[in-house]
Design an enzyme around this catalytic site. Structure first.
Site, PDB file in Angstrom:
ATOM      1  N   TYR A   1      -2.653  -0.811  10.492  1.00  0.00           N
ATOM      2  CA  TYR A   1      -2.533  -1.108   9.059  1.00  0.00           C
ATOM      3  C   TYR A   1      -1.200  -0.601   8.514  1.00  0.00           C
ATOM      4  CZ  TYR A   1      -3.737  -1.188   4.072  1.00  0.00           C
ATOM      5  OH  TYR A   1      -3.751  -1.412   2.709  1.00  0.00           O
TER       6      TYR A   1
ATOM      7  N   SER B   1       0.848  -1.177   0.000  1.00  0.00           N
ATOM      8  CA  SER B   1       0.000   0.000   0.000  1.00  0.00           C
ATOM      9  C   SER B   1       0.889   1.234   0.000  1.00  0.00           C
ATOM     10  CB  SER B   1      -0.862  -0.008   1.273  1.00  0.00           C
ATOM     11  OG  SER B   1      -1.450   1.236   1.540  1.00  0.00           O
TER      12      SER B   1
END
Length: 250
Positions: free
Chosen positions: A156, A143
């Protein structure tokens, strides 16, 4: 690079894809099947068999990626059924949006177990097969949070930072044995990682490209990195985020 060249390179290869029942994973399984690959499609969703392409070359496998037995079982299944393992796609991922002070230990552990530990376990088991073969490619789905962050994604972001470092270290250990490891730093992709996919559509409008990605767009880069056409790609985090990682907020 053309689709014909990519398909020729991947035809007959064997892959394990995690998080295969939806989003990027499902799109990748479909693309791999179109290219003539055999795939073990792994997901915690017991309905994964109904959600991936049907056929003798795609085998659904139900497992929690953060469980060591699931990683061992998925790789063993690929080898027992198809005789080898050429590609691993560590795609399974989850997120929780909470400030640090509201993030429970359970929240933290769930995110790390799926996004980081799961990738480690599958990478370890895949490399046990790939190193003796002197060939293999591992593609981790990261990501922009591999490098950047924003409020409410501490667990995350930590998991994706860990994934980036796992990618680099495993790449250095694997390259002398013909095993390449790379990651893709995706931006907003319209998947079910959030309860409301429309939120991803809206957030994607903030990227320089002014939209979120379709999972198939990510699947095409996965296929390239999995193939021999990407033979010089080692230990990189390929940013594929519509420009989010290079833009300075207005």
């Amino acid at each position: 690079m053309t689709g014909d060249h990519l398909g020729h390179d991947l035809r007959g290869k064997v892959a394990v894809v995690t998080g295969a029942a939806s989003g990027i994973g499902r799109a990748t399984v479909g693309l791999f099947a179109d290219y003539g690959m055999a795939v073990v499609a792994e997901d915690i969703n017991p309905g994964v068999g109904d959600l991936v392409p049907e056929g003798d070359s795609v085998i659904p496998y139900v497992g929690d990626v953060g469980d060591e037995g699931a990683a061992v079982g998925a790789v063993q299944l690929a080898v027992e059924r198809f005789g080898r393992l050429d590609v691993l796609v560590n795609n399974a991922g989850i997120i929780v949006n909470k400030p640090v002070v509201e993030t429970s230990l359970d929240d933290w552990n769930r995110i790390i177990a799926t996004n980081a530990t799961g990738a480690f376990l599958h990478t370890r088991e895949a490399m046990k097969v790939m190193i003796p073969q002197s060939a293999g490619s591992i593609v981790n789905i990261g990501s922009y949070a591999c490098f950047q962050s924003f409020p409410t994604i501490s667990a995350y972001a930590a998991s994706k930072g860990a994934l980036a470092q796992l990618t680099r270290t495993a790449a250095l250990e694997g390259v002398e044995h013909g095993v390449r490891v790379n990651a893709i730093g995706v931006g907003d992709v319209v998947t079910n990682i959030l309860d409301d996919p429309d939120a991803l559509v809206e957030h994607g409008k903030g990227a320089p490209i002014c939209r979120a990605a379709d999972p198939v767009e990510i699947a095409h880069l996965i296929a390239f990195l999995a193939s021999g056409l990407a033979s010089y790609a080692v230990g990189a985090v390929w940013m594929y985020d519509g420009g989010m990682s290079v833009a300075v907020p207005n």
